[in-house]
Design an enzyme around this catalytic site. Structure first.
Site: not given
Ligand code: RB5
Length: 142
Positions: A67, A98
């Site tokens: 993510t 910024h």
């Molecule tokens: C791994 O599965 C996942 O948790 C990691 O890549 C990330 O998204 C964590 O924030």
């Protein structure tokens, strides 16, 4: 300009894409792992990239996880690190103008590779504005 790369298993493939793009663009790079899609822990990768910036071994870092959130949290625990999760063109520019961000972060499970390349190019080409209020706020980060 030298750029250090890091990703967990979730970000491995996007890291490889961004690495190739930076090499093709003429940047000097170093890959601090991970080197496969085998499961690994994003805080340890973020620590390596943060250390490379702290000791002057690189000018910018790039971090990727699934993510982009976990690896951002981990990187931003380090003094002097300003890691920014880039999710559109404007944010990619503002993170530099910024925030003087020194790490560009991507979420491999939430972004396509072409968008990430575009955000990275904007990030790397945009200078810090050096405005008084932005310098003050960055100093307040400690
Ligand atoms: C791994 O599965 C996942 O948790 C990691 O890549 C990330 O998204 C964590 O924030």
């Amino acid at each position: 300009m030298k750029i250090v790369f890091g990703a967990d298993h979730g970000g491995f493939e996007l890291k490889e894409t961004l690495k190739k793009h930076c090499l093709d663009s003429g940047y000097q790079i170093e890959d601090l792992g991970t080197h496969s899609t085998d499961s690994c822990d994003y805080p340890l990768i973020a620590d390596k990239v943060a250390a490379a910036l702290a000791n002057g071994a690189a000018d910018f870092g790039i971090l990727v996880c699934g993510t982009g959130i976990g690896i951002s949290i981990a990187a931003n625990r380090h003094k002097g690190i300003r890691a920014a999760l880039l999710y559109n063109d404007a944010v990619a520019a503002l993170a530099r103008e910024h925030n003087d961000a020194n790490i560009a972060v991507f979420g491999a499970r939430t972004q396509n590779h072409n968008d990430a390349i575009r955000f990275l190019d904007i990030f790397l080409k945009t200078p810090f504005s050096n405005g008084e209020r932005h310098c003050r706020r960055i100093a307040e980060l400690g």
